[in-house]
Design an enzyme around this catalytic site. Structure first.
Site, PDB file in Angstrom:
ATOM      1  N   CYS A 229       0.859  -1.195   0.000  1.00  0.00           N
ATOM      2  CA  CYS A 229       0.000   0.000   0.000  1.00  0.00           C
ATOM      3  C   CYS A 229       0.890   1.239   0.000  1.00  0.00           C
ATOM      4  CB  CYS A 229      -0.905   0.017   1.235  1.00  0.00           C
ATOM      5  SG  CYS A 229      -2.083  -1.331   1.298  1.00  0.00           S
ATOM      6  N   GLU A 260      -0.670   3.828 -13.068  1.00  0.00           N
ATOM      7  CA  GLU A 260      -2.017   3.955 -12.492  1.00  0.00           C
ATOM      8  C   GLU A 260      -2.882   4.837 -13.379  1.00  0.00           C
ATOM      9  OE1 GLU A 260      -1.726   5.073  -8.355  1.00  0.00           O
ATOM     10  OE2 GLU A 260      -0.545   3.308  -7.876  1.00  0.00           O
ATOM     11  N   HIS A 278      -5.592   2.368  -5.467  1.00  0.00           N
ATOM     12  CA  HIS A 278      -4.872   3.397  -4.692  1.00  0.00           C
ATOM     13  C   HIS A 278      -5.840   4.077  -3.705  1.00  0.00           C
ATOM     14  CE1 HIS A 278      -1.043   6.069  -4.811  1.00  0.00           C
ATOM     15  NE2 HIS A 278      -1.577   6.095  -3.605  1.00  0.00           N
ATOM     16  N   LEU A 279      -6.465   3.223  -2.888  1.00  0.00           N
ATOM     17  CA  LEU A 279      -7.445   3.718  -1.914  1.00  0.00           C
ATOM     18  C   LEU A 279      -6.852   3.858  -0.518  1.00  0.00           C
ATOM     19  CD1 LEU A 279     -10.622   1.591  -2.844  1.00  0.00           C
ATOM     20  CD2 LEU A 279     -10.060   3.933  -3.503  1.00  0.00           C
ATOM     21  N   GLY A 280      -5.545   3.579  -0.386  1.00  0.00           N
ATOM     22  CA  GLY A 280      -4.927   3.559   0.946  1.00  0.00           C
ATOM     23  C   GLY A 280      -5.254   4.779   1.788  1.00  0.00           C
ATOM     24  N   ALA A 281      -5.231   5.958   1.172  1.00  0.00           N
ATOM     25  CA  ALA A 281      -5.441   7.193   1.947  1.00  0.00           C
ATOM     26  C   ALA A 281      -6.852   7.740   1.774  1.00  0.00           C
ATOM     27  CB  ALA A 281      -4.424   8.239   1.519  1.00  0.00           C
TER      28      ALA A 281
END
Ligand code: MLT
Length: 314
Positions: A229, A260, A278-281
Protein backbone atom coordinates in the site's frame (compact mmCIF):
# COMPACT_ATOMS: atom_id res chain seq x y z
CA UNK A 1 -0.61 36.20 -1.75
CA UNK A 2 -2.42 34.06 -4.33
CA UNK A 3 -2.84 30.30 -3.99
CA UNK A 4 -3.96 27.92 -6.72
CA UNK A 5 -5.59 24.63 -5.72
CA UNK A 6 -5.06 22.46 -8.80
CA UNK A 7 -6.24 19.05 -7.47
CA UNK A 8 -9.41 18.35 -5.47
CA UNK A 9 -9.01 19.35 -1.82
CA UNK A 10 -11.52 18.88 1.03
CA UNK A 11 -13.59 21.97 1.83
CA UNK A 12 -11.92 22.31 5.21
CA UNK A 13 -8.65 23.21 3.44
CA UNK A 14 -10.26 25.60 0.96
CA UNK A 15 -11.98 27.38 3.86
CA UNK A 16 -8.65 27.94 5.63
CA UNK A 17 -7.28 29.65 2.52
CA UNK A 18 -10.48 31.68 2.07
CA UNK A 19 -10.67 32.79 5.68
CA UNK A 20 -7.05 33.89 6.04
CA UNK A 21 -6.54 37.64 5.56
CA UNK A 22 -3.79 38.23 3.02
CA UNK A 23 -4.53 35.02 1.09
CA UNK A 24 -6.64 34.75 -2.08
CA UNK A 25 -7.48 31.30 -3.39
CA UNK A 26 -8.55 29.96 -6.79
CA UNK A 27 -9.72 26.37 -7.21
CA UNK A 28 -9.14 25.06 -10.75
CA UNK A 29 -8.94 21.29 -10.73
CA UNK A 30 -9.40 20.49 -14.42
CA UNK A 31 -6.43 22.28 -15.94
CA UNK A 32 -4.37 20.62 -18.66
CA UNK A 33 -0.56 20.90 -18.21
CA UNK A 34 -0.43 23.74 -20.77
CA UNK A 35 -3.33 25.60 -19.14
CA UNK A 36 -1.53 25.31 -15.80
CA UNK A 37 1.68 26.66 -17.37
CA UNK A 38 -0.29 29.59 -18.81
CA UNK A 39 -1.64 30.75 -15.44
CA UNK A 40 0.90 29.59 -12.83
CA UNK A 41 2.95 32.81 -13.15
CA UNK A 42 0.59 34.85 -10.96
CA UNK A 43 0.49 32.43 -8.02
CA UNK A 44 2.62 32.31 -4.87
CA UNK A 45 1.35 28.94 -3.62
CA UNK A 46 0.26 25.76 -5.40
CA UNK A 47 -1.76 23.10 -3.55
CA UNK A 48 -1.74 19.66 -5.19
CA UNK A 49 -2.46 16.00 -4.57
CA UNK A 50 -1.20 13.38 -7.04
CA UNK A 51 -2.80 14.43 -10.34
CA UNK A 52 -0.93 17.69 -11.02
CA UNK A 53 2.53 17.03 -12.43
CA UNK A 54 5.01 19.65 -11.28
CA UNK A 55 7.62 19.55 -14.02
CA UNK A 56 10.70 21.64 -14.73
CA UNK A 57 8.84 23.21 -17.71
CA UNK A 58 5.95 24.25 -15.48
CA UNK A 59 8.29 25.63 -12.82
CA UNK A 60 10.06 27.74 -15.45
CA UNK A 61 6.78 29.65 -15.83
CA UNK A 62 6.14 29.87 -12.08
CA UNK A 63 7.97 33.16 -11.61
CA UNK A 64 6.27 34.08 -8.31
CA UNK A 65 5.84 30.63 -6.81
CA UNK A 66 7.17 30.25 -3.26
CA UNK A 67 5.62 27.03 -2.05
CA UNK A 68 4.14 23.77 -3.36
CA UNK A 69 2.01 21.91 -0.82
CA UNK A 70 1.09 18.25 -1.30
CA UNK A 71 -2.05 17.13 0.55
CA UNK A 72 -0.71 13.65 1.23
CA UNK A 73 2.69 12.02 1.46
CA UNK A 74 4.07 10.93 -1.92
CA UNK A 75 5.94 13.54 -3.94
CA UNK A 76 6.66 11.41 -7.01
CA UNK A 77 4.71 13.93 -9.11
CA UNK A 78 6.98 16.84 -8.15
CA UNK A 79 10.40 17.54 -9.66
CA UNK A 80 11.94 18.40 -6.28
CA UNK A 81 15.48 19.19 -7.56
CA UNK A 82 13.98 21.64 -10.09
CA UNK A 83 11.85 23.26 -7.36
CA UNK A 84 14.92 23.57 -5.13
CA UNK A 85 16.88 25.23 -7.95
CA UNK A 86 14.00 27.68 -8.37
CA UNK A 87 14.03 28.39 -4.60
CA UNK A 88 10.51 27.01 -4.14
CA UNK A 89 9.70 25.16 -0.91
CA UNK A 90 8.06 21.75 -1.33
CA UNK A 91 6.04 20.40 1.59
CA UNK A 92 3.88 17.36 2.26
CA UNK A 93 1.58 16.26 5.09
CA UNK A 94 3.11 13.07 6.44
CA UNK A 95 0.72 12.42 9.33
CA UNK A 96 -2.85 13.16 8.23
CA UNK A 97 -3.49 9.97 6.27
CA UNK A 98 -1.19 7.57 8.13
CA UNK A 99 -3.90 5.91 10.25
CA UNK A 100 -6.16 5.47 7.24
CA UNK A 101 -3.35 3.86 5.24
CA UNK A 102 -2.39 1.58 8.13
CA UNK A 103 -6.02 0.49 8.43
CA UNK A 104 -6.14 -0.24 4.69
CA UNK A 105 -3.04 -2.43 5.05
CA UNK A 106 -4.70 -4.45 7.83
CA UNK A 107 -7.86 -4.72 5.69
CA UNK A 108 -5.74 -6.12 2.82
CA UNK A 109 -4.12 -8.69 5.13
CA UNK A 110 -7.54 -9.81 6.36
CA UNK A 111 -9.16 -9.80 2.90
CA UNK A 112 -6.31 -11.92 1.49
CA UNK A 113 -6.29 -14.35 4.41
CA UNK A 114 -10.05 -14.96 4.37
CA UNK A 115 -10.64 -14.75 0.58
CA UNK A 116 -13.20 -11.98 1.03
CA UNK A 117 -13.03 -10.60 -2.55
CA UNK A 118 -13.47 -14.08 -4.09
CA UNK A 119 -16.24 -15.01 -1.65
CA UNK A 120 -18.11 -11.82 -2.56
CA UNK A 121 -17.64 -12.36 -6.31
CA UNK A 122 -18.65 -16.05 -6.30
CA UNK A 123 -21.67 -15.49 -4.08
CA UNK A 124 -22.86 -12.60 -6.26
CA UNK A 125 -22.44 -15.01 -9.17
CA UNK A 126 -24.88 -17.43 -7.48
CA UNK A 127 -22.24 -19.89 -6.19
CA UNK A 128 -21.95 -21.09 -2.59
CA UNK A 129 -18.21 -21.76 -2.34
CA UNK A 130 -16.82 -23.03 0.95
CA UNK A 131 -14.15 -25.68 0.38
CA UNK A 132 -12.20 -23.64 -2.17
CA UNK A 133 -12.26 -20.55 -0.01
CA UNK A 134 -10.91 -21.93 3.24
CA UNK A 135 -8.71 -19.20 4.71
CA UNK A 136 -5.98 -18.90 7.29
CA UNK A 137 -5.73 -17.26 10.71
CA UNK A 138 -3.35 -14.38 11.16
CA UNK A 139 -3.05 -15.13 14.91
CA UNK A 140 0.55 -15.90 15.85
CA UNK A 141 1.76 -15.40 12.27
CA UNK A 142 4.83 -13.29 11.54
CA UNK A 143 4.37 -9.95 9.80
CA UNK A 144 7.53 -8.47 8.26
CA UNK A 145 7.54 -4.71 7.77
CA UNK A 146 9.82 -3.17 5.20
CA UNK A 147 9.87 0.44 6.40
CA UNK A 148 8.87 1.50 9.90
CA UNK A 149 8.04 5.19 9.57
CA UNK A 150 4.72 6.85 10.39
CA UNK A 151 2.61 4.25 8.58
CA UNK A 152 4.72 1.15 9.23
CA UNK A 153 4.73 1.78 12.98
CA UNK A 154 0.91 2.19 13.01
CA UNK A 155 0.57 -1.08 11.10
CA UNK A 156 2.83 -2.76 13.67
CA UNK A 157 0.71 -1.49 16.57
CA UNK A 158 -2.49 -2.77 14.95
CA UNK A 159 -0.97 -6.13 13.96
CA UNK A 160 0.28 -6.67 17.51
CA UNK A 161 -3.29 -6.00 18.69
CA UNK A 162 -4.31 -8.89 16.43
CA UNK A 163 -1.63 -11.01 18.11
CA UNK A 164 0.73 -11.18 15.15
CA UNK A 165 4.48 -11.31 15.71
CA UNK A 166 6.04 -8.28 14.07
CA UNK A 167 9.57 -8.07 12.69
CA UNK A 168 10.98 -5.29 10.54
CA UNK A 169 13.79 -3.20 9.16
CA UNK A 170 14.22 0.42 8.16
CA UNK A 171 17.57 1.99 7.23
CA UNK A 172 16.39 5.37 8.59
CA UNK A 173 15.42 4.12 12.09
CA UNK A 174 17.87 2.87 14.67
CA UNK A 175 17.69 -0.57 16.23
CA UNK A 176 16.55 0.69 19.67
CA UNK A 177 13.68 2.84 18.43
CA UNK A 178 12.39 -0.09 16.35
CA UNK A 179 12.61 -2.50 19.31
CA UNK A 180 10.86 0.06 21.58
CA UNK A 181 7.81 -0.31 19.31
CA UNK A 182 7.74 -4.04 20.13
CA UNK A 183 9.09 -4.92 16.69
CA UNK A 184 11.98 -7.39 16.44
CA UNK A 185 14.64 -5.65 14.38
CA UNK A 186 16.00 -7.94 11.66
CA UNK A 187 17.74 -7.65 8.29
CA UNK A 188 15.85 -7.49 5.00
CA UNK A 189 16.96 -11.06 4.21
CA UNK A 190 15.61 -12.25 7.57
CA UNK A 191 12.27 -10.58 6.80
CA UNK A 192 12.15 -12.50 3.52
CA UNK A 193 13.02 -15.80 5.18
CA UNK A 194 10.82 -15.57 8.29
CA UNK A 195 7.63 -13.68 7.40
CA UNK A 196 4.22 -15.20 6.71
CA UNK A 197 3.14 -11.75 5.52
CA UNK A 198 5.33 -8.90 4.26
CA UNK A 199 4.01 -5.36 4.04
CA UNK A 200 5.90 -2.54 2.34
CA UNK A 201 5.99 0.97 3.85
CA UNK A 202 8.85 2.75 2.11
CA UNK A 203 8.86 5.55 -0.45
CA UNK A 204 9.78 4.66 -4.02
CA UNK A 205 13.43 5.55 -4.50
CA UNK A 206 16.17 4.17 -6.77
CA UNK A 207 17.05 1.78 -3.89
CA UNK A 208 13.50 0.46 -3.43
CA UNK A 209 12.45 0.26 -7.10
CA UNK A 210 12.08 -3.46 -7.94
CA UNK A 211 13.21 -4.36 -4.40
CA UNK A 212 10.82 -7.30 -4.72
CA UNK A 213 12.03 -9.08 -7.84
CA UNK A 214 12.44 -12.68 -9.00
CA UNK A 215 15.36 -13.24 -6.64
CA UNK A 216 13.90 -11.67 -3.49
CA UNK A 217 10.35 -13.01 -4.07
CA UNK A 218 11.74 -16.55 -4.19
CA UNK A 219 13.60 -15.94 -0.92
CA UNK A 220 10.21 -15.44 0.73
CA UNK A 221 8.68 -18.37 2.58
CA UNK A 222 6.60 -20.77 0.49
CA UNK A 223 2.97 -19.66 0.81
CA UNK A 224 3.78 -16.22 2.25
CA UNK A 225 1.68 -13.21 1.30
CA UNK A 226 2.88 -9.80 0.09
CA UNK A 227 1.06 -6.49 0.57
CA UNK A 228 1.94 -3.13 -0.98
CA UNK A 229 0.00 0.00 0.00
CA UNK A 230 3.07 2.25 -0.48
CA UNK A 231 4.12 2.92 -4.07
CA UNK A 232 3.90 1.01 -7.33
CA UNK A 233 7.15 -0.28 -8.77
CA UNK A 234 8.67 -1.42 -5.46
CA UNK A 235 7.43 -4.87 -6.52
CA UNK A 236 8.22 -6.01 -10.05
CA UNK A 237 4.75 -6.92 -11.31
CA UNK A 238 5.88 -9.55 -13.86
CA UNK A 239 8.05 -11.30 -11.28
CA UNK A 240 5.18 -11.20 -8.77
CA UNK A 241 2.92 -12.77 -11.39
CA UNK A 242 5.39 -15.63 -11.82
CA UNK A 243 5.75 -16.16 -8.06
CA UNK A 244 1.95 -16.32 -7.69
CA UNK A 245 1.38 -18.58 -10.70
CA UNK A 246 4.01 -21.03 -9.43
CA UNK A 247 2.26 -20.92 -6.01
CA UNK A 248 5.54 -20.01 -4.38
CA UNK A 249 3.62 -17.13 -2.81
CA UNK A 250 0.23 -17.74 -1.26
CA UNK A 251 -1.19 -14.38 -2.29
CA UNK A 252 -0.56 -10.72 -2.90
CA UNK A 253 -2.53 -7.52 -2.37
CA UNK A 254 -1.66 -4.33 -4.22
CA UNK A 255 -3.14 -0.88 -3.71
CA UNK A 256 -0.52 0.73 -5.95
CA UNK A 257 0.82 -0.04 -9.40
CA UNK A 258 3.71 0.77 -11.72
CA UNK A 259 1.20 2.58 -13.96
CA UNK A 260 -2.02 3.96 -12.49
CA UNK A 261 -4.60 3.01 -13.50
CA UNK A 262 -2.89 -0.30 -14.36
CA UNK A 263 -5.35 -1.57 -16.98
CA UNK A 264 -5.68 -5.30 -17.51
CA UNK A 265 -2.20 -6.40 -16.37
CA UNK A 266 -1.55 -10.14 -16.10
CA UNK A 267 -1.94 -10.15 -12.29
CA UNK A 268 -5.65 -9.41 -12.70
CA UNK A 269 -6.34 -12.98 -13.92
CA UNK A 270 -5.06 -14.64 -10.75
CA UNK A 271 -7.31 -15.87 -7.92
CA UNK A 272 -4.58 -15.37 -5.33
CA UNK A 273 -4.18 -11.68 -6.23
CA UNK A 274 -6.41 -8.93 -4.84
CA UNK A 275 -6.25 -5.20 -5.43
CA UNK A 276 -7.69 -1.77 -4.77
CA UNK A 277 -7.41 1.41 -6.79
CA UNK A 278 -4.87 3.40 -4.69
CA UNK A 279 -7.45 3.72 -1.91
CA UNK A 280 -4.93 3.56 0.95
CA UNK A 281 -5.44 7.19 1.95
CA UNK A 282 -9.03 7.48 0.79
CA UNK A 283 -11.22 8.09 3.80
CA UNK A 284 -13.20 11.21 4.61
CA UNK A 285 -11.18 11.59 7.80
CA UNK A 286 -7.80 11.38 6.09
CA UNK A 287 -8.74 13.72 3.26
CA UNK A 288 -9.98 16.31 5.78
CA UNK A 289 -6.79 15.89 7.81
CA UNK A 290 -4.41 16.36 4.88
CA UNK A 291 -6.43 19.29 3.51
CA UNK A 292 -6.34 21.02 6.90
CA UNK A 293 -2.61 20.31 7.30
CA UNK A 294 -1.57 21.46 3.84
CA UNK A 295 -3.60 24.67 3.97
CA UNK A 296 -2.35 25.58 7.44
CA UNK A 297 1.27 24.88 6.51
CA UNK A 298 1.09 26.80 3.22
CA UNK A 299 -0.57 29.82 4.83
CA UNK A 300 2.06 29.83 7.58
CA UNK A 301 4.85 29.59 5.06
CA UNK A 302 3.49 32.34 2.84
CA UNK A 303 2.77 34.73 5.70
CA UNK A 304 5.67 34.01 8.08
CA UNK A 305 8.25 32.03 6.10
CA UNK A 306 8.01 29.20 8.64
CA UNK A 307 6.26 25.85 8.37
CA UNK A 308 6.93 22.20 9.09
CA UNK A 309 7.34 19.34 6.61
CA UNK A 310 9.39 21.13 3.99
CA UNK A 311 11.29 18.37 2.22
CA UNK A 312 13.82 20.52 0.35
CA UNK A 313 14.88 22.86 3.14
CA UNK A 314 18.37 24.23 2.64
C1 MLT B 1 -0.05 9.64 -0.38
O1 MLT B 1 1.05 9.67 -0.92
O2 MLT B 1 -0.42 10.49 0.43
C2 MLT B 1 -0.99 8.52 -0.70
O3 MLT B 1 -0.43 7.58 -1.54
C3 MLT B 1 -2.31 8.96 -1.19
C4 MLT B 1 -2.30 9.84 -2.38
O4 MLT B 1 -1.53 9.67 -3.32
O5 MLT B 1 -3.07 10.79 -2.38
Amino acid sequence: MRVLVSDPLSTVGIEIFKNTPGIEVDVKTDLSPSQLEDIIGVYHGLSIRSKTKVTEEMLAKAKNLKVIGRAGIGLDNVDIPAATRADIAVMNTPLGNAITTAEHTIAMIMALSRNIPRATATLKDGKWEKKNLRGREIYNKTLGLVGIGNIGSLVAERAMGLKMKVIGCDPYQDHDSIERLGIRHVSFDEILAESDYISIHTPKTPETTNLFNRETLYKMKQGAMLINCARGGIINEDDLHEALVSNHLGGAALDVFVTEPPGKICLMDLDNFICTSHLGASTHEAQDNVARDVATQMVDYLLTGNAPNIVNQK
